[in-house]
Scaffold this motif. Structure first.
Motif, PDB file in Angstrom:
ATOM      1  N   VAL A 150     -48.444 -36.869 -22.932  1.00 35.97           N
ATOM      2  CA  VAL A 150     -48.645 -37.565 -24.167  1.00 35.97           C
ATOM      3  C   VAL A 150     -49.425 -38.941 -23.998  1.00 35.97           C
ATOM      4  O   VAL A 150     -50.593 -38.974 -25.027  1.00 35.97           O
ATOM      5  N   ILE A 151     -49.549 -39.433 -22.875  1.00 31.94           N
ATOM      6  CA  ILE A 151     -50.276 -41.046 -22.697  1.00 31.94           C
ATOM      7  C   ILE A 151     -51.414 -40.477 -22.331  1.00 31.94           C
ATOM      8  O   ILE A 151     -52.527 -40.934 -22.774  1.00 31.94           O
ATOM      9  N   ASP A 152     -51.911 -39.610 -21.617  1.00 33.05           N
ATOM     10  CA  ASP A 152     -53.203 -38.994 -21.338  1.00 33.05           C
ATOM     11  C   ASP A 152     -53.960 -38.382 -22.377  1.00 33.05           C
ATOM     12  O   ASP A 152     -54.989 -38.758 -22.765  1.00 33.05           O
ATOM     13  N   GLY A 153     -53.375 -37.623 -23.130  1.00 31.65           N
ATOM     14  CA  GLY A 153     -53.831 -37.031 -24.403  1.00 31.65           C
ATOM     15  C   GLY A 153     -54.993 -35.857 -23.952  1.00 31.65           C
ATOM     16  O   GLY A 153     -55.851 -35.582 -25.146  1.00 31.65           O
ATOM     17  N   GLY A 154     -55.249 -35.669 -22.915  1.00 37.89           N
ATOM     18  CA  GLY A 154     -56.437 -34.863 -22.609  1.00 37.89           C
ATOM     19  C   GLY A 154     -56.010 -33.679 -21.709  1.00 37.89           C
ATOM     20  O   GLY A 154     -54.983 -33.266 -21.570  1.00 37.89           O
ATOM     21  N   ASN A 155     -57.015 -33.049 -20.977  1.00 35.28           N
ATOM     22  CA  ASN A 155     -56.795 -31.873 -20.290  1.00 35.28           C
ATOM     23  C   ASN A 155     -55.926 -32.019 -19.081  1.00 35.28           C
ATOM     24  O   ASN A 155     -55.388 -31.205 -18.584  1.00 35.28           O
ATOM     25  N   THR A 156     -56.164 -33.353 -18.431  1.00 41.41           N
ATOM     26  CA  THR A 156     -55.207 -33.479 -17.207  1.00 41.41           C
ATOM     27  C   THR A 156     -53.785 -33.605 -17.551  1.00 41.41           C
ATOM     28  O   THR A 156     -53.147 -33.032 -16.958  1.00 41.41           O
ATOM     29  N   GLY A 157     -53.557 -34.206 -18.568  1.00 42.08           N
ATOM     30  CA  GLY A 157     -52.140 -34.285 -19.101  1.00 42.08           C
ATOM     31  C   GLY A 157     -51.607 -32.892 -19.366  1.00 42.08           C
ATOM     32  O   GLY A 157     -50.557 -32.465 -19.013  1.00 42.08           O
ATOM     33  N   ILE A 158     -52.364 -31.985 -20.098  1.00 42.82           N
ATOM     34  CA  ILE A 158     -51.962 -30.685 -20.199  1.00 42.82           C
ATOM     35  C   ILE A 158     -51.817 -29.767 -19.170  1.00 42.82           C
ATOM     36  O   ILE A 158     -50.714 -29.181 -18.923  1.00 42.82           O
ATOM     37  N   GLU A 159     -52.636 -29.781 -18.151  1.00 36.15           N
ATOM     38  CA  GLU A 159     -52.548 -29.085 -16.824  1.00 36.15           C
ATOM     39  C   GLU A 159     -51.279 -29.614 -15.967  1.00 36.15           C
ATOM     40  O   GLU A 159     -50.678 -29.021 -15.544  1.00 36.15           O
ATOM     41  N   PHE A 160     -51.202 -31.015 -16.167  1.00 39.14           N
ATOM     42  CA  PHE A 160     -50.178 -31.604 -15.425  1.00 39.14           C
ATOM     43  C   PHE A 160     -48.697 -30.915 -16.044  1.00 39.14           C
ATOM     44  O   PHE A 160     -47.728 -30.670 -15.275  1.00 39.14           O
ATOM     45  N   LEU A 161     -48.458 -30.920 -17.421  1.00 43.58           N
ATOM     46  CA  LEU A 161     -47.425 -30.329 -17.910  1.00 43.58           C
ATOM     47  C   LEU A 161     -47.224 -28.906 -17.766  1.00 43.58           C
ATOM     48  O   LEU A 161     -46.033 -28.598 -17.249  1.00 43.58           O
ATOM     49  N   GLY A 162     -48.269 -28.243 -17.721  1.00 43.10           N
ATOM     50  CA  GLY A 162     -48.274 -26.940 -17.085  1.00 43.10           C
ATOM     51  C   GLY A 162     -47.536 -25.649 -17.860  1.00 43.10           C
ATOM     52  O   GLY A 162     -46.921 -24.748 -17.291  1.00 43.10           O
ATOM     53  N   SER A 163     -47.077 -26.050 -19.093  1.00 36.18           N
ATOM     54  CA  SER A 163     -46.325 -25.203 -19.883  1.00 36.18           C
ATOM     55  C   SER A 163     -46.980 -24.071 -19.988  1.00 36.18           C
ATOM     56  O   SER A 163     -46.349 -22.793 -20.507  1.00 36.18           O
ATOM     57  N   GLN A 164     -48.228 -23.814 -20.251  1.00 32.51           N
ATOM     58  CA  GLN A 164     -48.971 -22.528 -20.521  1.00 32.51           C
ATOM     59  C   GLN A 164     -48.739 -21.888 -21.793  1.00 32.51           C
ATOM     60  O   GLN A 164     -48.477 -20.675 -21.945  1.00 32.51           O
ATOM     61  N   GLY A 165     -48.372 -22.856 -22.672  1.00 35.59           N
ATOM     62  CA  GLY A 165     -47.884 -22.191 -24.129  1.00 35.59           C
ATOM     63  C   GLY A 165     -46.641 -21.768 -24.149  1.00 35.59           C
ATOM     64  O   GLY A 165     -45.849 -21.237 -25.322  1.00 35.59           O
ATOM     65  N   ASP A 166     -45.659 -21.941 -23.285  1.00 33.23           N
ATOM     66  CA  ASP A 166     -44.262 -21.336 -23.099  1.00 33.23           C
ATOM     67  C   ASP A 166     -43.579 -22.780 -23.699  1.00 33.23           C
ATOM     68  O   ASP A 166     -43.334 -23.891 -23.142  1.00 33.23           O
TER      69      ASP A 166
END
Length: 202
Positions: A150-166
């Motif tokens: 949420v804080i990053d709000g970019g690709n790094t945050g998405i990759e760190f979260l790693g949910s892959q749409g699940d």
């Protein structure tokens, strides 16, 4: 001699492995975020080695997460070369992160060993606490992942979260942490790294 210096050998191998996988990662920002907990855990084990030396089995189990997480940090977990397993079981996503989460649970082995050897709790309480500790860490880490994304709000945050749409990614990750803990505790009672332990209070 090998048994005596096994932790030193393992630490050396991991250090070389870590350096190798730190060269040209897929995303340097993601790599920094992913390897930070590895570095912290490794330093803690180094600093406490003379005061408390775990069994070689405990060091082996703890290192499993370090090696797997280092690989995930290099490629980002969603992009680790895992196609063989993905295709074999017809998975809809890359489940390498699930394997890594399973290995997080292995730290229940070390936690239980500490409590019993230090005589801070009996065998039953130590085992239950080892499992509860992992589940607590698992839930806190999922909150950290979500907060960072949420804080990053970019690709790094998405990759760190790693949910892959699940949408159930966090819950499944915590489940794997818990299953890994149960597995490691079964191993603990099979191996019994602490001599003379019983299921009664001292």
């Amino acid at each position: 001699m090998f048994t005596k210096y096994y932790p030193h050998i393992l630490a050396t191998v991991f250090t070389l492995f870590f350096i190798a996988f730190g060269i040209h990662p897929v995303d340097r920002d993601v790599w920094v975020v992913e390897v930070t907990p590895i570095i912290i855990a490794f330093i803690i084990l180094l600093l406490t080695f003379k005061k408390f030396r775990f069994s070689n089995t405990a060091y082996t189990m703890m290192s499993a997460w370090m090696f797997l997480h280092t690989i995930g940090g290099h490629y980002t977990f969603a992009n680790v070369p895992f196609d063989f397993i993905t295709n074999l079981f017809d998975f809809q996503r890359n489940n390498f992160d699930r394997v890594a989460h399973f290995s997080v649970g292995f730290y229940a082995f070390a936690v239980t060993e500490v409590l019993i050897r230090k005589k801070w709790a009996n065998a039953v309480i130590s085992t239950l606490f080892g499992f509860a500790f992992i589940m607590s860490v698992a839930s806190v880490y999922e909150i950290i992942e979500w907060s960072y994304a949420v804080i990053d709000g970019g690709n790094t945050g998405i990759e760190f979260l790693g949910s892959q749409g699940d949408i159930w990614d966090a819950q499944k990750d915590m489940l794997m942490d818990g299953l890994g803990a149960l597995f490691s505790l079964i191993i603990f009672w099979v191996v019994r790294p602490v001599q003379g332990i019983v299921f009664t209070k001292r």
